[in-house]
Motif scaffolding. Sequence first.
Motif, PDB file in Angstrom:
ATOM      1  N   LEU A 152       0.762  -1.059  -0.013  1.00 59.25           N
ATOM      2  CA  LEU A 152       0.102   0.000   0.154  1.00 59.25           C
ATOM      3  C   LEU A 152       0.637   1.322  -0.050  1.00 59.25           C
ATOM      4  O   LEU A 152       1.916   1.285   0.863  1.00 59.25           O
ATOM      5  N   ARG A 153       0.361   2.046  -0.680  1.00 59.97           N
ATOM      6  CA  ARG A 153       1.117   3.580  -0.749  1.00 59.97           C
ATOM      7  C   ARG A 153       0.687   4.368   0.420  1.00 59.97           C
ATOM      8  O   ARG A 153      -0.302   5.453   0.247  1.00 59.97           O
ATOM      9  N   ASN A 154       0.922   3.866   1.769  1.00 59.58           N
ATOM     10  CA  ASN A 154       0.397   4.726   2.741  1.00 59.58           C
ATOM     11  C   ASN A 154       1.530   4.977   3.693  1.00 59.58           C
ATOM     12  O   ASN A 154       2.720   4.903   3.132  1.00 59.58           O
ATOM     13  N   ALA A 155       1.331   5.233   4.960  1.00 59.82           N
ATOM     14  CA  ALA A 155       2.361   5.865   5.811  1.00 59.82           C
ATOM     15  C   ALA A 155       2.589   5.074   7.165  1.00 59.82           C
ATOM     16  O   ALA A 155       1.735   5.443   7.939  1.00 59.82           O
ATOM     17  N   PRO A 156       2.875   3.863   7.192  1.00 59.24           N
ATOM     18  CA  PRO A 156       3.037   3.146   8.514  1.00 59.24           C
ATOM     19  C   PRO A 156       4.148   3.840   9.151  1.00 59.24           C
ATOM     20  O   PRO A 156       5.160   4.477   8.715  1.00 59.24           O
ATOM     21  N   GLY A 157       3.660   4.186  10.480  1.00 50.57           N
ATOM     22  CA  GLY A 157       4.398   4.943  11.282  1.00 50.57           C
ATOM     23  C   GLY A 157       5.340   4.531  12.502  1.00 50.57           C
ATOM     24  O   GLY A 157       5.511   3.051  12.303  1.00 50.57           O
ATOM     25  N   ILE A 158       5.946   5.120  12.972  1.00 50.22           N
ATOM     26  CA  ILE A 158       6.924   5.098  13.850  1.00 50.22           C
ATOM     27  C   ILE A 158       6.720   5.692  15.115  1.00 50.22           C
ATOM     28  O   ILE A 158       6.379   6.815  15.286  1.00 50.22           O
ATOM     29  N   VAL A 159       7.016   4.880  16.647  1.00 45.56           N
ATOM     30  CA  VAL A 159       6.835   5.772  17.836  1.00 45.56           C
ATOM     31  C   VAL A 159       8.151   5.372  18.374  1.00 45.56           C
ATOM     32  O   VAL A 159       8.577   4.336  18.377  1.00 45.56           O
ATOM     33  N   ILE A 160       8.539   6.039  19.305  1.00 43.94           N
ATOM     34  CA  ILE A 160       9.672   5.957  20.272  1.00 43.94           C
ATOM     35  C   ILE A 160       9.229   6.079  21.792  1.00 43.94           C
ATOM     36  O   ILE A 160       8.428   6.917  22.296  1.00 43.94           O
ATOM     37  N   GLY A 161       9.683   5.154  22.334  1.00 45.65           N
ATOM     38  CA  GLY A 161       9.693   4.906  23.836  1.00 45.65           C
ATOM     39  C   GLY A 161      10.519   3.712  24.337  1.00 45.65           C
ATOM     40  O   GLY A 161      10.837   2.844  23.685  1.00 45.65           O
ATOM     41  N   SER A 162      10.789   3.907  25.751  1.00 53.17           N
ATOM     42  CA  SER A 162      11.758   2.793  26.230  1.00 53.17           C
ATOM     43  C   SER A 162      13.101   2.699  25.587  1.00 53.17           C
ATOM     44  O   SER A 162      13.505   1.509  25.349  1.00 53.17           O
ATOM     45  N   GLN A 163      13.759   3.851  24.983  1.00 51.51           N
ATOM     46  CA  GLN A 163      14.883   3.558  24.325  1.00 51.51           C
ATOM     47  C   GLN A 163      14.886   2.758  23.129  1.00 51.51           C
ATOM     48  O   GLN A 163      15.691   2.110  22.843  1.00 51.51           O
ATOM     49  N   THR A 164      13.402   2.534  22.683  1.00 50.00           N
ATOM     50  CA  THR A 164      13.358   1.934  21.312  1.00 50.00           C
ATOM     51  C   THR A 164      12.420   2.596  20.341  1.00 50.00           C
ATOM     52  O   THR A 164      11.653   3.279  20.461  1.00 50.00           O
ATOM     53  N   ALA A 165      12.589   2.239  19.106  1.00 51.16           N
ATOM     54  CA  ALA A 165      11.776   2.574  18.078  1.00 51.16           C
ATOM     55  C   ALA A 165      11.035   1.681  17.352  1.00 51.16           C
ATOM     56  O   ALA A 165      11.517   0.587  17.242  1.00 51.16           O
ATOM     57  N   PHE A 166       9.634   1.719  17.566  1.00 47.43           N
ATOM     58  CA  PHE A 166       8.830   0.767  17.178  1.00 47.43           C
ATOM     59  C   PHE A 166       8.168   1.120  15.823  1.00 47.43           C
ATOM     60  O   PHE A 166       7.863   2.191  15.552  1.00 47.43           O
ATOM     61  N   VAL A 167       8.547   0.408  14.920  1.00 50.21           N
ATOM     62  CA  VAL A 167       8.354   0.690  13.492  1.00 50.21           C
ATOM     63  C   VAL A 167       7.314  -0.111  12.977  1.00 50.21           C
ATOM     64  O   VAL A 167       7.538  -1.476  12.885  1.00 50.21           O
ATOM     65  N   ARG A 179       4.840  -6.533   9.225  1.00 49.38           N
ATOM     66  CA  ARG A 179       5.658  -6.811  10.511  1.00 49.38           C
ATOM     67  C   ARG A 179       5.702  -5.427  11.365  1.00 49.38           C
ATOM     68  O   ARG A 179       5.703  -4.427  10.995  1.00 49.38           O
ATOM     69  N   LEU A 180       5.792  -5.633  12.670  1.00 41.89           N
ATOM     70  CA  LEU A 180       5.950  -4.605  13.691  1.00 41.89           C
ATOM     71  C   LEU A 180       7.407  -4.774  14.233  1.00 41.89           C
ATOM     72  O   LEU A 180       7.532  -6.009  14.895  1.00 41.89           O
ATOM     73  N   SER A 181       8.290  -3.995  13.826  1.00 46.35           N
ATOM     74  CA  SER A 181       9.636  -4.240  14.631  1.00 46.35           C
ATOM     75  C   SER A 181       9.958  -3.191  15.618  1.00 46.35           C
ATOM     76  O   SER A 181       9.759  -2.133  15.675  1.00 46.35           O
ATOM     77  N   ALA A 182      10.861  -3.793  16.722  1.00 48.36           N
ATOM     78  CA  ALA A 182      11.342  -2.979  17.727  1.00 48.36           C
ATOM     79  C   ALA A 182      12.863  -3.038  17.566  1.00 48.36           C
ATOM     80  O   ALA A 182      13.469  -3.891  17.732  1.00 48.36           O
ATOM     81  N   LEU A 183      13.485  -1.791  17.439  1.00 48.95           N
ATOM     82  CA  LEU A 183      14.854  -1.481  17.142  1.00 48.95           C
ATOM     83  C   LEU A 183      15.333  -0.670  18.294  1.00 48.95           C
ATOM     84  O   LEU A 183      14.849   0.219  18.642  1.00 48.95           O
ATOM     85  N   ALA A 184      16.665  -0.860  18.898  1.00 50.70           N
ATOM     86  CA  ALA A 184      17.217  -0.457  20.011  1.00 50.70           C
ATOM     87  C   ALA A 184      17.487   0.886  19.488  1.00 50.70           C
ATOM     88  O   ALA A 184      18.198   1.242  18.355  1.00 50.70           O
ATOM     89  N   LEU A 185      17.334   2.086  20.172  1.00 55.76           N
ATOM     90  CA  LEU A 185      17.608   3.468  19.769  1.00 55.76           C
ATOM     91  C   LEU A 185      18.956   3.650  19.584  1.00 55.76           C
ATOM     92  O   LEU A 185      19.146   4.671  18.921  1.00 55.76           O
ATOM     93  N   ASN A 186      19.652   2.993  20.369  1.00 54.97           N
ATOM     94  CA  ASN A 186      21.221   3.391  20.335  1.00 54.97           C
ATOM     95  C   ASN A 186      22.047   3.063  19.260  1.00 54.97           C
ATOM     96  O   ASN A 186      22.920   3.672  18.834  1.00 54.97           O
ATOM     97  N   ASN A 187      21.512   1.985  18.779  1.00 63.90           N
ATOM     98  CA  ASN A 187      22.427   1.306  17.312  1.00 63.90           C
ATOM     99  C   ASN A 187      21.482   0.819  16.186  1.00 63.90           C
ATOM    100  O   ASN A 187      22.130   0.118  15.249  1.00 63.90           O
TER     101      ASN A 187
END
Length: 398
Positions: free
Chosen positions: A199-214, A220-228
């Motif tokens: 889809l040409r839409n805009a799946p979002g990102i939120v930041i919390g607990s030193q994590t980017a939830f993408v 897929r919903l991915s949790a990435l460490a904010l430091n690296n």
Amino acid sequence: MRSATATAAKATPFARSRSAGKLALKLAAAAAVVALSGCSWFSSKKDPNPPAPLVEFSQKLRVQTAWSVSVGRAGNFAFTPAYAAGSVFAAAADGTVVRINAENGQTIWRVRADMPLTAGVGTDGSTVVVVGEKGQVQAFDASGKPTWKAQASSEVLSAPAVGEGVVVVRSIDNRVIAFDADNGSRRWMAQRNVPSLTLRNAPGIVIGSQTAFVALPGGRLSALALNNGGPRWEVPVGDPRGTTELERISDVSGVPALGARDICAVAYQGRIGCFDLINGNVRWIKEFSSDVGVSLDDSYVYAADVGGVVTGFARDTGAAVWRNDKLKNRQLSTPVGVGRAVAVGDYQGYIHFLSPEDGSFVARLSSDGSPIQAPPVKAGQSAVFQTKSGTVVAVVTE
């Protein structure tokens, strides 16, 4: 669900050029009309999924427009407002960026980015970030002064996420990039697989607990460490199914809803669910299809499916507490709680207010008559919507 044409017209292979992408959109739309609705492209038949007429009801709740500000048109993109530090931040396709006092609607500043924009504002109240054509990223300080520029790898359709000293963006080639919020230097980049059709839409990102939830294409919903940028966990919200590429589209939709201990998300042609913030364990998950995302409060998770049915789920168990099917095919926004109601926008610029207990209509407001497609945001006691024509409107209940 929304008409096959409207849904498929958002689908485009990311690997192609913009001109090729436009052709692909037309072809995908035509194929969807034939395959999914059984009608010829040139058929004179009526829309098989007409928008539901507005339902008459006795207004039970007093609602009003607290303020409205004209920002500028969205063009071919979806612009989501942002709330931070007592202000609402919004942008328009022509490069306009504004900061608005969330209490009274007074414009604090209005500036122009150095490029046309493709998504809404990301901010933590101190750093204000927008994205432009060809993946350009531009930051301003809290007073609207430009501070730095950076470059993503390709076009960005989602508002940047800003927090804990970093700015995170996801480009349509599925690269997630983090920049230093102070100077724009690149901190890290994470690459994710790119589905052949999305889809040409805009799946979002939120930041919390030193994590980017993408939120990602492919369900897929991915949790990435904010430091690296290292992966903490990744879960399937929607698994691609079916025999054709159109049937296998299963992108996470909208912005994930972040709670204190859980995060909730929904996928197109997929599922809706809530997951443990720390390890991604499933708290509950249900079959559901939405292209606009979810919101939550202390008791409920709210979502509108692709057919325009709004559902309130029990936040702890996922049980469907109520359903409102009186807004079918009205191309709804993400529902959001405001005061003693749940507010949701539609394609004619109406904002409908539903009871959070049983989903019944309690009030209705009109905006400027243009579609409300972008997710609204909570701003103190208000809910803030941005229309396709560029009106940013704050609504309150009493």
